[in-house]
Design a protein around this motif. Structure first.
Motif, mmCIF file in Angstrom:
data_model
loop_
_atom_site.group_PDB
_atom_site.id
_atom_site.type_symbol
_atom_site.label_atom_id
_atom_site.label_comp_id
_atom_site.label_asym_id
_atom_site.label_seq_id
_atom_site.Cartn_x
_atom_site.Cartn_y
_atom_site.Cartn_z
ATOM 1 N N CYS A 116 11.749 4.609 4.704
ATOM 2 C CA CYS A 116 11.629 4.068 3.282
ATOM 3 C C CYS A 116 10.965 4.503 2.237
ATOM 4 N N THR A 117 10.378 5.921 2.527
ATOM 5 C CA THR A 117 9.675 6.410 1.400
ATOM 6 C C THR A 117 9.527 7.861 1.461
ATOM 7 N N PRO A 118 9.725 8.542 0.394
ATOM 8 C CA PRO A 118 9.678 9.893 0.299
ATOM 9 C C PRO A 118 8.392 10.586 0.631
ATOM 10 N N ILE A 119 7.140 9.675 0.670
ATOM 11 C CA ILE A 119 5.863 10.290 1.240
ATOM 12 C C ILE A 119 6.017 10.748 2.450
ATOM 13 N N VAL A 120 5.805 12.099 2.666
ATOM 14 C CA VAL A 120 5.553 12.428 4.258
ATOM 15 C C VAL A 120 4.479 12.010 5.109
ATOM 16 N N GLY A 126 0.697 -1.093 -0.067
ATOM 17 C CA GLY A 126 0.024 -0.054 -0.076
ATOM 18 C C GLY A 126 0.670 1.340 0.032
ATOM 19 N N GLY A 127 1.983 1.101 0.826
ATOM 20 C CA GLY A 127 2.847 2.339 0.578
ATOM 21 C C GLY A 127 3.660 2.771 -0.547
ATOM 22 N N LEU A 128 3.932 1.472 -1.325
ATOM 23 C CA LEU A 128 4.472 1.618 -2.544
ATOM 24 C C LEU A 128 3.570 2.066 -3.449
ATOM 25 N N ALA A 129 2.244 1.700 -3.409
ATOM 26 C CA ALA A 129 1.217 2.417 -4.368
ATOM 27 C C ALA A 129 1.023 3.788 -4.206
ATOM 28 N N LEU A 130 1.122 4.165 -2.871
ATOM 29 C CA LEU A 130 0.816 5.462 -2.265
ATOM 30 C C LEU A 130 1.961 6.503 -2.951
ATOM 31 N N MET A 131 3.167 5.761 -3.128
ATOM 32 C CA MET A 131 4.237 6.615 -3.574
ATOM 33 C C MET A 131 3.999 6.785 -5.238
ATOM 34 N N TYR A 149 4.756 -2.304 -10.901
ATOM 35 C CA TYR A 149 5.654 -1.432 -10.268
ATOM 36 C C TYR A 149 6.263 -2.142 -8.772
ATOM 37 N N PHE A 150 5.398 -3.028 -8.198
ATOM 38 C CA PHE A 150 5.627 -3.687 -6.803
ATOM 39 C C PHE A 150 6.934 -4.663 -7.427
ATOM 40 N N ALA A 166 -0.026 12.391 -3.090
ATOM 41 C CA ALA A 166 0.911 12.021 -1.956
ATOM 42 C C ALA A 166 2.125 12.500 -2.043
ATOM 43 N N GLN A 167 2.899 12.480 -3.392
ATOM 44 C CA GLN A 167 4.042 12.937 -3.659
ATOM 45 C C GLN A 167 4.100 14.534 -3.097
ATOM 46 N N ARG A 168 3.155 15.198 -3.423
ATOM 47 C CA ARG A 168 3.262 16.822 -3.091
ATOM 48 C C ARG A 168 2.801 17.282 -1.791
#
Length: 303
Positions: free
Chosen positions: A204-208, A157-162, A287-288, A167-169
């Motif tokens: 592990c993610t650039p999503i804040v 779910g986190g990878l998909a959120l990326m 993607y995953f 979510a990026q912004r």
């Protein structure tokens, strides 16, 4: 049913103008777009430096070019700050080399999404953040969905959120629903699984992560939180809120306009809402798989 919009992005139509959409093309379509996309001079230079850093890590196998969605995403989120982007990706792959239990093919965790235990809300919050719901509640049957599968699904779910530009912004807000959490649930958590879970969220993610909100919590969750808290950073603890059933408290952080009635909100969602995400994410499975195909093939310290 999954449909495609005018930009050929998969989405689930929930009616009344609501939809679940990651606002990105399905994997194979996106791969073609990446191959033909123009890259700025700044990004091209960043890719060269990123490749150099990868090559200095002898056991790190990562393809560095515009076709690797992960590398391009990290560079985009950090405005081509190569050192920060590489450090984040490197930490993630070091973690996955050290802890292999939670890297599963999507087919092995799809049922977690189809059960509706992990899902996104259709609309972003007023500040643009995506709201990500995790139901570790009485609806979770550990005999059917192990904690290992649950955490692996949170990772997916986190990878998909990326992939989601919103979510990026603007980051995300995580809503943990622990209604009916019992000792049979809590007993499955270990220091190792707890540490991995928060490493995923924080490092592990650039999503804040703008906030972690727990609802329907009672005495048993206090036991679980005592296990989890030592593995949370000071920063993440400062963003963690316990609301119980106080929807007015939750509304101070997440607008009721984007919450369903069960959380004090006004957004009515159809019955098909819960299993819909499992079908949608199937279009992003590539993607995953691509992310998991890279990483450390030996000791990350080169020994």
């Amino acid at each position: 049913m999954v449909k495609f919009n005018e930009r050929n992005h998969p989405f689930v139509d929930l009616g009344d103008g609501l939809s679940i959409c990651l606002n990105r093309a399905a994997y194979h379509d996106d791969k073609e777009l990446r191959r033909d996309a123009a890259v700025s001079e700044e990004t091209a230079m960043a890719l060269i430096e990123f490749r150099r850093l990868v090559e200095t890590n002898r056991n790190l196998d990562v393809k560095v070019d515009q076709n690797n969605w992960t590398v391009m995403l990290y560079l985009r989120c950090y405005d081509n700050d190569v050192k920060r982007a590489f450090a984040l990706m490197d930490y993630g792959y070091r973690l996955l080399h050290r802890v292999t239990d939670y890297t599963m093919p999507y087919a092995q965790v799809r049922h977690v999404f189809e059960e509706g235990l992990i899902r996104y809300l259709p609309n972003c919050d007023e500040d643009g953040a995506v709201v990500f719901i995790v139901e570790m509640s009485r609806r979770w049957n550990p005999s059917k969905i192990s904690l290992q599968q649950f955490i692996a699904a949170i990772r997916v779910g986190g990878l998909a959120l990326m992939l989601n530009p919103d979510a990026q912004r603007n980051g995300c807000k995580v809503l943990f629903d622990v209604d009916g959490l019992s000792m049979s649930h809590v007993s499955h958590f270990t220091p190792r699984s707890s540490n991995f879970l928060f490493d995923l969220i924080e490092k592990c993610t650039p999503i804040v992560t703008k906030g972690m909100h727990t609802v329907n919590n009672g005495m048993m969750y206090n036991v679980l939180f005592a296990i989890l808290k030592p593995f949370m950073s000071k920063d993440l603890r400062s963003k963690t809120y316990m609301h119980g059933k106080n929807w007015s408290s939750l509304a101070k952080h997440i607008s009721p306009k984007c919450l369903p009635p069960q959380y004090g909100g006004t957004m009515e969602l159809p019955d098909c809402y819960r299993p819909a995400l499992g079908k949608l994410l199937q279009h992003y499975e590539g993607y995953f798989t691509e992310y998991n195909s890279y990483g450390y093939t030996g000791n990350p310290d080169g020994k």
